[in-house]
Design a protein around this motif. Sequence first.
Motif, PDB file in Angstrom:
ATOM      1  N   PHE A  93       0.835  -1.196   0.000  1.00 23.10           N
ATOM      2  CA  PHE A  93       0.000   0.000   0.000  1.00 23.10           C
ATOM      3  C   PHE A  93       0.870   1.246   0.000  1.00 23.10           C
ATOM      4  N   PHE A  94       0.291   2.333  -0.500  1.00 20.61           N
ATOM      5  CA  PHE A  94       0.976   3.609  -0.326  1.00 20.61           C
ATOM      6  C   PHE A  94       0.041   4.564   0.393  1.00 20.61           C
ATOM      7  N   LEU A  95       0.667   5.433   1.176  1.00 23.50           N
ATOM      8  CA  LEU A  95      -0.019   6.228   2.188  1.00 23.50           C
ATOM      9  C   LEU A  95      -0.051   7.695   1.784  1.00 23.50           C
ATOM     10  N   SER A  96      -1.190   8.333   2.048  1.00 22.25           N
ATOM     11  CA  SER A  96      -1.307   9.764   1.797  1.00 22.25           C
ATOM     12  C   SER A  96      -2.112  10.399   2.918  1.00 22.25           C
ATOM     13  N   SER A  97      -1.869  11.692   3.145  1.00 19.57           N
ATOM     14  CA  SER A  97      -2.536  12.419   4.219  1.00 19.57           C
ATOM     15  C   SER A  97      -3.489  13.456   3.632  1.00 19.57           C
ATOM     16  N   ARG A 104      -8.929  17.954  -0.964  1.00 16.87           N
ATOM     17  CA  ARG A 104      -7.632  17.286  -1.111  1.00 16.87           C
ATOM     18  C   ARG A 104      -7.832  15.776  -1.129  1.00 16.87           C
ATOM     19  N   GLU A 105      -8.760  15.296  -0.284  1.00 13.51           N
ATOM     20  CA  GLU A 105      -9.039  13.872  -0.199  1.00 13.51           C
ATOM     21  C   GLU A 105      -9.562  13.341  -1.537  1.00 13.51           C
ATOM     22  N   LYS A 106     -10.479  14.084  -2.160  1.00 13.37           N
ATOM     23  CA  LYS A 106     -11.010  13.653  -3.448  1.00 13.37           C
ATOM     24  C   LYS A 106      -9.914  13.646  -4.516  1.00 13.37           C
ATOM     25  N   THR A 107      -9.022  14.627  -4.451  1.00 15.79           N
ATOM     26  CA  THR A 107      -7.912  14.680  -5.405  1.00 15.79           C
ATOM     27  C   THR A 107      -6.997  13.475  -5.224  1.00 15.79           C
ATOM     28  N   GLY A 119      -7.788  -0.688  -4.605  1.00 15.62           N
ATOM     29  CA  GLY A 119      -8.798  -0.273  -3.637  1.00 15.62           C
ATOM     30  C   GLY A 119      -8.242   0.824  -2.749  1.00 15.62           C
ATOM     31  N   VAL A 120      -9.133   1.415  -1.940  1.00 12.78           N
ATOM     32  CA  VAL A 120      -8.735   2.509  -1.053  1.00 12.78           C
ATOM     33  C   VAL A 120      -9.326   2.281   0.330  1.00 12.78           C
ATOM     34  N   ILE A 121      -8.525   2.533   1.357  1.00 10.20           N
ATOM     35  CA  ILE A 121      -9.001   2.541   2.748  1.00 10.20           C
ATOM     36  C   ILE A 121      -8.828   3.964   3.264  1.00 10.20           C
ATOM     37  N   VAL A 122      -9.924   4.557   3.730  1.00 11.66           N
ATOM     38  CA  VAL A 122      -9.897   5.929   4.244  1.00 11.66           C
ATOM     39  C   VAL A 122     -10.076   5.881   5.754  1.00 11.66           C
ATOM     40  N   CYS A 123      -9.141   6.463   6.492  1.00 10.43           N
ATOM     41  CA  CYS A 123      -9.141   6.387   7.953  1.00 10.43           C
ATOM     42  C   CYS A 123      -9.606   7.691   8.596  1.00 10.43           C
TER      43      CYS A 123
END
Length: 346
Positions: A93-97, A104-107, A119-123
Amino acid sequence: MPVTIKDIAKIAGVSHTTVSRALRGHPGIAPETVARIKKIAAELGYIPNTVARGLKTQRSGVVGVIVRRIVDPFFSEVLNGIEDTLQAAGYSFFLSSSNRDPEREKTIVRVMSERRVDGVIVCSSQVSEHHRRQLERFRVPTVLINNQAAEESAHSIYHDDVYGGWAVTHHLIELGHKRIAFLGNARGGRTSEERLRGYKQALSEAGLPIDEACIVSGPNGLAEGGAEGARRLLALPELPTGVVCYNDVMAIGVMRVLAEHGVHVPADCSVTGFDNIELAAYVNPPLTTFDQPKYELGHQAAVMLLRLLDGTADSDKRDIVVLRGELCPRESTAPPPENGRFVTEG
């Protein structure tokens, strides 16, 4: 030149199809053959070509993970649970803030989609139903952990924050506290609201009044937010004998400000946190908190996403999992002072 499957097949004396299946652990290949082929591959320094594999399978083998803030200590264990589970299934996985910025999240999600994450996991972000539909537009399966929006998303892992708020408040009531404050997080969304609901529930069950003056919010969930909340409580004519804080980091900020004003924890005022981050056991005094099952939150989210990816879960069917942690009493809580009050200086 890099080592190829054909190089391994030539040394092993088998077809390159057999090598490919053996390296993937295909059940149709004899275990001794798998072991021999893997040994040859390791000796040759073979590295799988994930790009070529992705062209065949239409999968990248990569999952995107979005957190609020990378430095937030809560997420380290959550990410461990995600990584261990994905790695065991052959994913990275790769991580983004997101920095709490929905745009920013949608981008980030759009960029992840363009890079063909599976897939994506949003925390712990405030993803509304509208935002969730936008995520689905990119055809990327998405699982949310502790979504702070009011609506429930289709595939989500939550912690039972009502119970957690109730448990820490009930703990203070059992110690004899009657005037207990709640310090929320103005940016905490659903999570802060549910912990507040648990706090009110515990007071009501004990027959104690709910004093709105004792319910305050810090501007954020950081130590500075806790410090600001503590100053607001110190401005009251009478300081509550116990403070239930939104999280551990805010509680640490509260204890710092109380100490600066000569208020001793827990002799004058008990303080509780929430999450049980690693630092909570090492502050002075060690912080009573509520232990969220952080690793399990990450693990369950990864399992849910893997089921969506392999087709064993119906993507159109709602799948909501709620986990429950436990109270972790330490030395920041004690019975209230004998006179029951600490009068602040006006």
